[in-house]
Design a protein around this motif. Structure first.
Motif, PDB file in Angstrom:
ATOM      1  N   GLY A 183     140.151  27.635 100.509  1.00  0.00           N
ATOM      2  CA  GLY A 183     140.475  26.205 100.519  1.00  0.00           C
ATOM      3  C   GLY A 183     141.275  25.788 101.634  1.00  0.00           C
ATOM      4  N   LEU A 184     140.923  26.519 102.767  1.00  0.00           N
ATOM      5  CA  LEU A 184     141.725  25.989 104.162  1.00  0.00           C
ATOM      6  C   LEU A 184     140.656  25.442 105.377  1.00  0.00           C
ATOM      7  N   SER A 185     141.030  24.889 106.095  1.00  0.00           N
ATOM      8  CA  SER A 185     140.158  24.201 107.266  1.00  0.00           C
ATOM      9  C   SER A 185     140.862  24.371 108.619  1.00  0.00           C
ATOM     10  N   LEU A 186     139.935  24.290 109.718  1.00  0.00           N
ATOM     11  CA  LEU A 186     140.546  24.739 110.795  1.00  0.00           C
ATOM     12  C   LEU A 186     141.342  23.242 111.339  1.00  0.00           C
ATOM     13  N   ALA A 187     142.473  23.616 111.871  1.00  0.00           N
ATOM     14  CA  ALA A 187     143.234  22.232 112.437  1.00  0.00           C
ATOM     15  C   ALA A 187     142.366  21.582 113.546  1.00  0.00           C
ATOM     16  N   LYS A 188     142.681  20.214 113.750  1.00  0.00           N
ATOM     17  CA  LYS A 188     141.881  19.838 114.675  1.00  0.00           C
ATOM     18  C   LYS A 188     142.609  19.418 115.846  1.00  0.00           C
TER      19      LYS A 188
ATOM     20  N   HIS B 100     143.324  31.035 114.699  1.00  0.00           N
ATOM     21  CA  HIS B 100     143.282  29.495 114.758  1.00  0.00           C
ATOM     22  C   HIS B 100     144.462  28.997 113.800  1.00  0.00           C
ATOM     23  N   ALA B 101     145.110  27.757 114.545  1.00  0.00           N
ATOM     24  CA  ALA B 101     145.774  26.970 113.505  1.00  0.00           C
ATOM     25  C   ALA B 101     144.916  26.283 112.435  1.00  0.00           C
TER      26      ALA B 101
ATOM     27  N   TYR C   4     125.660  28.712 129.251  1.00  0.00           N
ATOM     28  CA  TYR C   4     126.220  29.195 127.963  1.00  0.00           C
ATOM     29  C   TYR C   4     125.307  28.401 126.945  1.00  0.00           C
ATOM     30  N   ASP C   5     124.991  29.305 125.697  1.00  0.00           N
ATOM     31  CA  ASP C   5     124.290  28.532 124.480  1.00  0.00           C
ATOM     32  C   ASP C   5     124.981  28.433 123.499  1.00  0.00           C
ATOM     33  N   ASN C   6     125.141  27.780 122.543  1.00  0.00           N
ATOM     34  CA  ASN C   6     125.573  27.641 121.257  1.00  0.00           C
ATOM     35  C   ASN C   6     125.019  29.017 120.220  1.00  0.00           C
ATOM     36  N   SER C   7     126.118  29.679 119.918  1.00  0.00           N
ATOM     37  CA  SER C   7     125.670  30.768 119.071  1.00  0.00           C
ATOM     38  C   SER C   7     125.623  30.482 117.639  1.00  0.00           C
ATOM     39  N   PHE C   8     126.196  29.389 117.144  1.00  0.00           N
ATOM     40  CA  PHE C   8     125.732  28.650 115.608  1.00  0.00           C
ATOM     41  C   PHE C   8     126.505  29.637 114.998  1.00  0.00           C
ATOM     42  N   VAL C   9     128.037  30.167 115.301  1.00  0.00           N
ATOM     43  CA  VAL C   9     128.786  30.936 114.411  1.00  0.00           C
ATOM     44  C   VAL C   9     129.504  29.858 113.676  1.00  0.00           C
ATOM     45  N   ASN C  10     129.623  30.023 112.516  1.00  0.00           N
ATOM     46  CA  ASN C  10     130.511  29.032 111.807  1.00  0.00           C
ATOM     47  C   ASN C  10     131.629  29.827 111.161  1.00  0.00           C
ATOM     48  N   TYR C  11     132.785  29.406 111.765  1.00  0.00           N
ATOM     49  CA  TYR C  11     134.227  29.688 111.512  1.00  0.00           C
ATOM     50  C   TYR C  11     134.629  28.703 110.446  1.00  0.00           C
ATOM     51  N   SER C  12     134.734  29.458 109.254  1.00  0.00           N
ATOM     52  CA  SER C  12     135.196  28.789 108.028  1.00  0.00           C
ATOM     53  C   SER C  12     135.829  29.446 107.026  1.00  0.00           C
ATOM     54  N   ALA C  13     136.869  28.989 106.587  1.00  0.00           N
ATOM     55  CA  ALA C  13     137.544  29.539 105.329  1.00  0.00           C
ATOM     56  C   ALA C  13     137.639  28.652 104.056  1.00  0.00           C
ATOM     57  N   ALA C  14     136.632  28.094 103.726  1.00  0.00           N
ATOM     58  CA  ALA C  14     136.317  27.242 102.751  1.00  0.00           C
ATOM     59  C   ALA C  14     136.675  27.933 101.469  1.00  0.00           C
ATOM     60  N   GLU C  15     136.447  29.384 101.498  1.00  0.00           N
ATOM     61  CA  GLU C  15     136.565  29.946 100.314  1.00  0.00           C
ATOM     62  C   GLU C  15     138.079  30.147  99.836  1.00  0.00           C
TER      63      GLU C  15
ATOM     64  N   ALA D 141     142.728  33.896 110.547  1.00  0.00           N
ATOM     65  CA  ALA D 141     141.886  35.009 111.403  1.00  0.00           C
ATOM     66  C   ALA D 141     140.502  35.109 111.135  1.00  0.00           C
ATOM     67  N   PHE D 142     139.591  35.195 112.137  1.00  0.00           N
ATOM     68  CA  PHE D 142     138.369  35.320 111.911  1.00  0.00           C
ATOM     69  C   PHE D 142     137.739  36.174 112.946  1.00  0.00           C
ATOM     70  N   ASP D 143     136.650  36.830 112.559  1.00  0.00           N
ATOM     71  CA  ASP D 143     135.966  37.825 113.028  1.00  0.00           C
ATOM     72  C   ASP D 143     135.062  36.882 114.257  1.00  0.00           C
ATOM     73  N   LEU D 144     135.273  37.164 115.745  1.00  0.00           N
ATOM     74  CA  LEU D 144     134.573  36.303 116.517  1.00  0.00           C
ATOM     75  C   LEU D 144     133.195  36.112 116.526  1.00  0.00           C
ATOM     76  N   VAL D 145     132.494  37.251 116.369  1.00  0.00           N
ATOM     77  CA  VAL D 145     130.951  37.322 116.437  1.00  0.00           C
ATOM     78  C   VAL D 145     130.258  36.715 115.253  1.00  0.00           C
ATOM     79  N   ARG D 146     130.757  36.997 114.008  1.00  0.00           N
ATOM     80  CA  ARG D 146     130.288  36.704 112.636  1.00  0.00           C
ATOM     81  C   ARG D 146     130.917  35.288 112.047  1.00  0.00           C
ATOM     82  N   GLY D 147     132.187  35.098 112.544  1.00  0.00           N
ATOM     83  CA  GLY D 147     132.883  33.913 111.927  1.00  0.00           C
ATOM     84  C   GLY D 147     133.287  34.013 110.793  1.00  0.00           C
ATOM     85  N   ASP D 148     133.424  35.410 110.156  1.00  0.00           N
ATOM     86  CA  ASP D 148     134.082  35.599 108.928  1.00  0.00           C
ATOM     87  C   ASP D 148     135.460  35.441 108.829  1.00  0.00           C
ATOM     88  N   TYR D 149     135.989  34.885 107.641  1.00  0.00           N
ATOM     89  CA  TYR D 149     137.302  34.727 107.598  1.00  0.00           C
ATOM     90  C   TYR D 149     138.169  36.241 107.050  1.00  0.00           C
ATOM     91  N   LEU D 150     139.003  36.632 107.815  1.00  0.00           N
ATOM     92  CA  LEU D 150     139.437  37.880 107.521  1.00  0.00           C
ATOM     93  C   LEU D 150     140.492  37.918 106.268  1.00  0.00           C
TER      94      LEU D 150
END
Length: 421
Positions: free
Chosen positions: A339-344, A364-365, A326-337, A375-384
């Motif tokens: 003001g939220l971040s992924l839980a660790k 994701h928590a 498996y290779d890293n797809s470099f998809v960025n899961y972000s909800a910065a718009e 909630a995020f789009d798996l392939v694009r990483g867009d915050y829904l």
């Protein structure tokens, strides 16, 4: 006559749905099936707390330590849900019953629990046997892996391991050679395999340098196991091999192996002990879409999507395994718009059953304490954004587990606050 319709898109709805509605009106080929799949994806992305149900659907009366694990029998009836407790107890719920009467069985409270051999500490992992919901497996830091008879709701087999167990996973390909093996991730830097057939637990996979926190069987190859560790690595194992050669890949977030052209050097790069999948410990791991993707989540607050890359056997290298890496797809899961971040915490779930890639959703928590859900789009990483209301859940302590029910398009969550939603 121009039969094309104007491409008007309703704001907030995925563009694919209006297109499929128009295609269905005009009799497009296979439009009906694609339309139903798109509707399923839209329902998934429109999840919110049910107003018709109580906020706490499985009241944890008398439970000490909160709720710690979930398991839904997705491969059987998609109806029964196991809930693990912080005091070592387990409850079984029938999701077809009204919430107050949904509980079918329970091990009871710790101080008067009559179930012999139940866990002494918080249940960390629950897993159904994939072809028979009459059996399930549980694991806990008390160094025990229990195999349960669902009908009697009692353990029928107990594996005693030398370290606290964080996860116990059964292969989804239950009819294969590894169908009766339980992969156990523990606080020791190795993975132990427990055999349901013989009762033995002598097979050990060594290669990690720190505690192993998660493991997952490949749904496309019965011999392939993925493991995640606090040493920041994700490793792939082929159980047909023995010794050091059983690990055929250590995933690299920088994809260095793809830049190497010499085959011998490429294999060394693939299993380099310095390869890291995350910049912190890896806490969550799951194969998605039949093994096409692998999703990992770490204590660095990152979730990475890994895409499969087939390998070819090199006749000059007997140790090279012809399995997909498996290779890293470099998809960025972000909800910065917002003001939220992924839980660790590494807690996530994927809605991927019988769905096309464009409708896959990752739940994701979120937040500093992991008490909300994004909630995020798996392939694009867009915050829904249509799921933004989900970030205001009723939990006030970290979410410990998520489970998605495909047949009803429902997402379940449990937390240390003893609430379930």
């Amino acid at each position: 006559m121009d039969r094309r319709l104007p491409s008007r898109r309703r704001r907030g709805a995925p563009g694919v749905l209006p297109r499929l509605l128009r295609a269905r009106e005009w009799g497009g080929q296979a439009a009906g099936l694609r339309h139903e799949r798109a509707l399923g994806g839209l329902r998934t992305r429109s999840l919110a707390l049910r107003s018709g149900r109580p906020a706490d659907i499985f009241p944890a009366v008398g439970v000490d330590g909160g709720l710690s694990a979930l398991a839904l029998d997705q491969h059987s009836t998609d109806r029964y849900l196991l809930v693990g407790h912080g005091d070592g107890g387990v409850r079984l719920h029938d999701l077809e019953r009204p919430a107050p009467e949904s509980q079918v069985a329970s091990t009871g409270r710790r101080r008067n629990r009559g179930t012999e051999g139940a866990h002494a500490y918080a249940v960390q992992s629950l897993e159904w046997f994939h072809t028979d919901n009459g059996i399930f497996v549980s694991a806990a830091p008390d160094k025990a892996v229990l195999v349960w008879d669902t009908g009697a709701f009692k353990p029928v087999c107990r594996f005693k391991l030398p370290a606290a167990v964080h996860a116990a996973r059964l292969s989804p390909l239950s009819g294969g050679a590894t169908g009766k093996l339980i992969a156990c991730a523990s606080s020791h830097p190795f993975v132990r395999l427990c055999d349901l057939g013989s009762g033995a637990s002598s097979v050990v996979l060594q290669g990690h340098n720190a505690a192993v926190r998660a493991c997952a069987w490949s749904p496309s190859s019965e011999y392939v196991l993925a493991t995640a560790s606090l040493d920041r690595s994700v490793r792939l194992w082929d159980l047909r091999r023995s010794g050091a050669s059983s690990c055929f890949a250590a995933l690299d977030q920088h994809n260095a192996a793809r830049l190497t052209t010499h085959r011998g050097q490429k294999r060394k790069s693939m299993i380099d002990v310095q390869n890291t999948a995350h910049d912190g410990g890896v806490l969550g791991l799951q194969f998605v879409l039949g093994g096409r993707f692998l999703l990992s989540s770490g204590s660095d607050g990152r979730t990475r999507l890994w895409s499969s890359r087939p390998q070819t056997r090199d006749s000059a290298d007997d140790h090279f395994v012809s399995e997909s890496t498996y290779d890293n797809s470099f998809v960025n899961y972000s909800a910065a718009e917002v003001g939220l971040s992924l839980a660790k915490t590494g807690v996530f779930a994927v809605a991927d059953s019988c769905s096309p890639a464009h409708s896959l959703t990752v739940f994701h928590a979120m937040g500093l304490n992991g008490s909300s859900i994004g909630a995020f789009d798996l392939v694009r990483g867009d915050y829904l954004e249509e799921c933004h209301t989900m970030t205001h859940t009723g939990h006030f302590l970290p979410i410990t587990a998520l489970a998605f029910r495909e047949s009803a398009q429902e997402l379940y969550s449990v937390s240390f606050d003893r609430k379930s939603m």
